[in-house]
Design a protein around this motif. Structure first.
Motif, PDB file in Angstrom:
ATOM      1  N   GLU A 229      -6.223  -1.193  -2.654  1.00 29.78           N
ATOM      2  CA  GLU A 229      -7.028   0.017  -2.691  1.00 29.78           C
ATOM      3  C   GLU A 229      -7.106   0.652  -1.302  1.00 29.78           C
TER       4      GLU A 229
ATOM      5  N   ALA B  41       0.839  -1.202   0.000  1.00 29.32           N
ATOM      6  CA  ALA B  41       0.000   0.000   0.000  1.00 29.32           C
ATOM      7  C   ALA B  41       0.874   1.254   0.000  1.00 29.32           C
TER       8      ALA B  41
ATOM      9  N   ARG C 111       6.727   7.630  -6.129  1.00 27.39           N
ATOM     10  CA  ARG C 111       7.028   7.354  -4.719  1.00 27.39           C
ATOM     11  C   ARG C 111       8.493   6.915  -4.585  1.00 27.39           C
TER      12      ARG C 111
ATOM     13  N   ASP D 254       2.169   8.148  -8.173  1.00 27.32           N
ATOM     14  CA  ASP D 254       2.309   6.841  -8.822  1.00 27.32           C
ATOM     15  C   ASP D 254       3.480   6.093  -8.192  1.00 27.32           C
ATOM     16  N   PRO D 255       3.508   4.775  -8.376  1.00 26.11           N
ATOM     17  CA  PRO D 255       4.585   4.000  -7.755  1.00 26.11           C
ATOM     18  C   PRO D 255       5.990   4.533  -8.056  1.00 26.11           C
TER      19      PRO D 255
ATOM     20  N   LEU E   9      -0.226   9.224  -1.196  1.00 30.18           N
ATOM     21  CA  LEU E   9      -1.231   8.456  -1.924  1.00 30.18           C
ATOM     22  C   LEU E   9      -1.577   9.074  -3.276  1.00 30.18           C
ATOM     23  N   GLU E  10      -1.165  10.330  -3.488  1.00 32.08           N
ATOM     24  CA  GLU E  10      -1.408  10.971  -4.774  1.00 32.08           C
ATOM     25  C   GLU E  10      -0.378  10.567  -5.831  1.00 32.08           C
TER      26      GLU E  10
ATOM     27  N   GLY F 176       2.309   1.709  -3.410  1.00 33.30           N
ATOM     28  CA  GLY F 176       1.355   2.092  -4.453  1.00 33.30           C
ATOM     29  C   GLY F 176       1.032   0.979  -5.432  1.00 33.30           C
ATOM     30  N   ARG F 177       1.134  -0.265  -4.973  1.00 36.28           N
ATOM     31  CA  ARG F 177       0.875  -1.368  -5.886  1.00 36.28           C
ATOM     32  C   ARG F 177      -0.599  -1.387  -6.325  1.00 36.28           C
TER      33      ARG F 177
ATOM     34  N   GLN G 293       8.583   0.214  -8.780  1.00 34.15           N
ATOM     35  CA  GLN G 293       9.023   0.551  -7.431  1.00 34.15           C
ATOM     36  C   GLN G 293      10.477   0.999  -7.417  1.00 34.15           C
TER      37      GLN G 293
END
Lengths: 247, 503
Positions: free
Chosen positions: A54, A46, A75, A71-72, A68-69, A49-50, B458
């Motif tokens: 949800e 989580a 991040r 994209d993976p 949380l805004e 951001g996978r 990632q």
């Protein structure tokens, strides 16, 4: 650095995180322990951001930004690194190529200059040395044909090269023999035990915590942090089991 | 630090630099990077196909009588033939009378160097962004790796570079039209020898109307001092392009030949039916690499090139070797089977292929390895990548003749699927008439996993970078067979061709 507030997350129709709150400051190492199915891996996915994980309510703030805004890959560029419980194979792509492209992609989104081949190889060599990994391993395809322990060690080499602000390490100790555990542990210390960095160690066992001394230990059960303490909590868990401690 | 690692990374650096150069050239493009058309006046043959068309082409090129006779014989043969329908392709009826068969830039340049080429043509090459080394050559960059370019702009070869250096080595590198006039005996001896006139519908059509192409002869014992390169483009609306390539490597010689193709965007389908013939004598080696990214049609499947190509190499001599490497990302329809006829003892045939289809593209491609010589060996590595609503078929034949002892073949066919509306098909034919043969066939089908995507993202790659990385890894065994600058180009093409196919 990281502030998780009342986080609810679900996979499919199943709610896994049920109001998890946690705060990490720079310079701290936190361990999260908990029984199977408590939501440890879900927490790491989580935060990464996978897709498929949800967030239904709650918030995560990372360095003043709404995590949380992002994209993976954003991040990752912001400084979050996930050490995977099951590192993934990418056939035909060498570790060096993978890491260099990844790192330079991060640097690009941060507005930094890409590393040249020479600079990168110097960096990779240094970090591989720290984790006692043969450079030949880095020339091989990402995790292909690696043993369980080699994959975990490779995760740590990647962490060293990427040099994140926050590392979330999901059962990095599983699959490691005692010697490897020691090497990985001292690697984590060397790379991440710094005033401007933080680590979230997800583990089942005390033994990694002998190598990487946590400042805080949290017990995660049924999607929430149910208990927080110092390093002694881990010892207590080891002796008494989750049920007794979490109850 | 091991030397090898260092070199790898230095190479990567160079690649990055070259990528940047290429990127600058293609940045202004949208869904199809090479969709433009330039305004160069064309001289057309009248529309339609009949004996007069054939005579017009032959006359335009000032060909000798034997060449015209050869063309006319092929045309009459073709009239009685039917278009093949065995491939897994859905091809609308082609009206052969509704196309132009010959177009050349009006002011036909007679040039000694590329510097003198019409700036409009140079601009087109620049827009391609693709021929990186060639761009350096065009720009006159000192120390650029030598690649001789025989540039085929539409149907006419406009210029040939490095001709002098090649001539010193005794290498003949000409447009086929020039070669027909300058070396008629040599051309006549080999033309149609590997791919006979009556071979197939499209090859026969090519014999009748081929517009231009390339002729290469490497004399005995000569290692060609540079890579030879040709770029084809189809630029005029509704013109079929019918290239004819003939490469002869005499005893103990070596040549690496690179063929790259792009075509501008057009609404209507354009027909391309090329023929490539290779001949390798004793101890000779030919390496033939293709990067093909012709217009594949739009996202709705409208337009695009029909690519019906016959490519075949003859390993005539002992210890001869022919190696095909292809990266096919373009065309609406691809029908192509670069093959090796292994007649020589100890001869070697290789086929390395990446075929990528997206949207409504269809590809039916593969190879034939015909083993007639003792101890002949062949390797087939085919990597098919399907995305969108496309269909991608590998079709390959391995045949071992009754007298061919100790033949070995290894075949590996891997398919990668992106999404769930595309198709991958593998159709191997194995015919063995000699019990000493060892034939291996491996096949896999896989998808890019969510795990791989998330892992790569990632680490910092965005979605398209992640797909590109994984796809390039999948295709690596083939890409590493390409000369380096073409490998860069190919990697880029794979990424461009997959844009928008995920997520």
């Amino acid at each position: 650095m990281l502030k998780i507030e009342n986080l609810h997350a679900q996979v499919g129709d199943t709610e896994i995180l049920k109001g998890l709150s946690l705060e990490l400051n720079a310079g701290e190492i936190h361990a999260i322990m908990g029984p199977n199915g408590a939501g440890k891996s879900t927490l790491s996915y989580a935060l990464g951001g996978r897709p498929g994980y949800e967030i239904t309510s709650g918030g995560v703030n990372f360095d003043g930004e709404d995590l949380l805004e992002l994209d993976p890959h954003e991040r990752a560029a912001a400084g979050i690194f996930l050490g995977f419980q099951y590192p993934v194979e990418i056939p035909g792509v060498s570790n060096l190529q993978f890491l260099r492209e990844s790192l330079n992609s991060q640097r690009k989104s941060r507005g930094e200059e890409p590393l040249s081949g020479a600079e990168f190889i110097k960096l990779a060599k240094e970090k591989a040395g720290l984790l006692k990994m043969d450079m030949d391993m880095l020339k091989r395809a990402v995790n292909v044909g690696f043993s369980g322990g080699e994959k975990k060690r490779n995760e740590m080499v990647q962490m060293g090269i990427i040099d994140p602000k926050l590392a979330i390490l999901d059962e990095t100790d599983s699959g490691l023999d005692i010697d490897a555990l020691r090497v990985v542990g001292s690697g984590i210390n060397a790379i991440m035990r710094k005033p401007d960095k933080a680590v979230l160690l997800i583990t089942h066992y005390q033994r990694l915590l002998d190598e990487v001394k946590p400042d805080y230990v949290h017990v995660l059960a049924d999607g929430r942090i149910v208990k927080t303490g110092g390093p002694e909590l881990a010892l207590q868990l080891e002796q008494e089991g989750y049920e007794a401690v979490a109850a | 630090m091991s030397e090898e690692v260092k070199t790898d990374l230095q190479e990567q650096d160079e690649r990055a630099a070259m990528n940047a150069e290429a990127q600058a050239a293609v940045d202004n493009a949208s869904s199809y990077e090479f969709g433009w058309s330039s305004d160069i006046e064309q001289d057309f043959a009248p529309k339609g196909l009949n004996e007069d068309t054939v005579r017009f082409i032959s006359d335009k090129k000032g060909e000798p009588q034997w060449m015209l006779d050869w063309r006319l014989k092929a045309f009459r043969m073709w009239e009685a033939m039917e278009s093949p329908d065995w491939a897994k392709l859905d091809i609308p009826m082609i009206d052969y009378q509704d196309a132009y068969y010959y177009a050349e830039p009006k002011a036909k340049p007679k040039l000694n160097s590329l510097d003198e080429v019409d700036p409009e043509i140079l601009r087109v090459y620049e827009k391609l962004g693709i021929p990186i080394e060639e761009q350096k050559v065009l720009a006159g960059v000192e120390g650029a790796r030598k690649v001789a370019v025989d540039a085929v702009f539409d149907s006419v070869s406009v210029a040939t570079t490095f001709r002098e250096e090649l001539e010193e080595a005794g290498v003949i590198f000409r447009s086929i039209s020039e070669a027909i006039k300058e070396y008629p005996d040599l051309v006549r001896k080999y033309l149609g020898k590997v791919v006979p006139m009556k071979d197939n519908y499209f090859a026969t059509l090519n014999c009748a109307v081929f517009s231009d192409g390339t002729f290469v002869y490497i004399p005995k014992g000569v290692r060609c001092p540079m890579e030879l390169s040709t770029y084809f483009r189809i630029n005029a609306e509704n013109t079929g392009q019918f290239e004819r390539t003939l490469i002869v490597a005499d005893e103990g010689s070596y040549v690496s030949y690179l063929e790259g193709c792009t075509a501008p965007m057009r609404d209507e389908n354009q027909l391309h039916a090329a023929v490539v013939e290779l001949v390798a004598m004793d101890d000779a080696e030919i390496k033939y690499s293709t990067v093909q990214n012709w217009y594949p049609g739009d996202e709705e499947g409208k337009g695009g090139i029909y690519n019906f190509v016959t490519k075949r190499g003859l390993c005539q001599g002992r210890n001869s070797k022919i190696s095909w490497t292809q990266v096919e990302t373009g065309s609406a329809v691809t029908w192509k089977y670069p093959s090796c006829v292994l007649n020589g003892e100890n001869s070697v045939g290789e086929f390395y292929s990446v075929a990528l289809t997206n949207n409504y593209q269809q590809a039916d491609t593969g190879t034939k390895m015909i083993h007639n010589g003792k101890n002949s060996r062949s390797t087939i590595i085919s990597k098919g990548i399907s995305a969108g609503k496309s269909d991608n078929t590998y079709r390959g034949l391995v045949r071992v003749g009754a007298n061919a002892e100790n033949v070995r073949n290894f075949t590996q066919c891997d398919s990668l699927l992106l999404g769930d509306t595309c198709g991958a098909h593998t159709v191997p034919y194995i015919e063995v008439k000699n019990p000493t043969a060892q034939i291996e066939h491996e096949a896999t089908t896989s998808k890019i996993s969510d795990d791989q995507m998330f892992y790569a993202q990632q680490r910092g790659l965005d979605e398209e970078e992640a797909v590109s990385l994984i796809v390039n890894g999948f295709a690596k065994d083939v890409l590493k067979q390409l000369p380096m600058e073409f490998a860069v180009e190919a990697q880029k093409l794979l990424a461009i061709s997959l844009e928008g196919s995920v997520g």
